[in-house]
Design a protein around this motif. Structure first.
Motif, PDB file in Angstrom:
ATOM      1  N   GLN A   5       0.826  -1.202   0.000  1.00 46.96           N
ATOM      2  CA  GLN A   5       0.000   0.000   0.000  1.00 46.96           C
ATOM      3  C   GLN A   5       0.864   1.257   0.000  1.00 46.96           C
ATOM      4  O   GLN A   5       0.567   2.228  -0.693  1.00 46.96           O
ATOM      5  CB  GLN A   5      -0.942  -0.003   1.208  1.00 46.96           C
ATOM      6  CG  GLN A   5      -2.016  -1.051   1.101  1.00 46.96           C
ATOM      7  CD  GLN A   5      -2.849  -1.172   2.356  1.00 46.96           C
ATOM      8  OE1 GLN A   5      -2.353  -1.001   3.465  1.00 46.96           O
ATOM      9  NE2 GLN A   5      -4.111  -1.500   2.184  1.00 46.96           N
ATOM     10  N   ALA A   9       0.970   4.061  -2.962  1.00 46.64           N
ATOM     11  CA  ALA A   9       0.677   5.457  -2.628  1.00 46.64           C
ATOM     12  C   ALA A   9       1.790   6.387  -3.093  1.00 46.64           C
ATOM     13  O   ALA A   9       1.525   7.518  -3.509  1.00 46.64           O
ATOM     14  CB  ALA A   9       0.464   5.588  -1.125  1.00 46.64           C
ATOM     15  N   TRP A  19     -10.411   6.616  -4.953  1.00 45.87           N
ATOM     16  CA  TRP A  19      -9.687   5.972  -3.865  1.00 45.87           C
ATOM     17  C   TRP A  19      -9.428   4.519  -4.211  1.00 45.87           C
ATOM     18  O   TRP A  19     -10.041   3.969  -5.113  1.00 45.87           O
ATOM     19  CB  TRP A  19     -10.458   6.070  -2.547  1.00 45.87           C
ATOM     20  CG  TRP A  19     -11.735   5.303  -2.554  1.00 45.87           C
ATOM     21  CD1 TRP A  19     -11.924   4.007  -2.151  1.00 45.87           C
ATOM     22  CD2 TRP A  19     -13.017   5.763  -2.989  1.00 45.87           C
ATOM     23  NE1 TRP A  19     -13.236   3.643  -2.317  1.00 45.87           N
ATOM     24  CE2 TRP A  19     -13.935   4.697  -2.834  1.00 45.87           C
ATOM     25  CE3 TRP A  19     -13.479   6.961  -3.499  1.00 45.87           C
ATOM     26  CZ2 TRP A  19     -15.276   4.816  -3.160  1.00 45.87           C
ATOM     27  CZ3 TRP A  19     -14.816   7.060  -3.818  1.00 45.87           C
ATOM     28  CH2 TRP A  19     -15.678   6.002  -3.647  1.00 45.87           C
TER      29      TRP A  19
END
Length: 38
Positions: A5, A9, A19
């Protein structure tokens, strides 16, 4: 999974109102891991 993650990001910029949501097999694994941790 936190590492994945974090990498995503850093490399991906989403437009406003978009999102990412992680689910499916990962979500089931995470839930099972939490139950086994007790």
């Amino acid at each position: 999974m936190a590492e994945v993650q974090r990498e995503i990001a850093q490399q991906l910029t989403l437009p406003p109102s978009y999102w990412l949501e992680y689910g499916g097999t990962f979500e089931q694994l995470q839930s099972a891991s939490q139950r086994l941790a007790y």
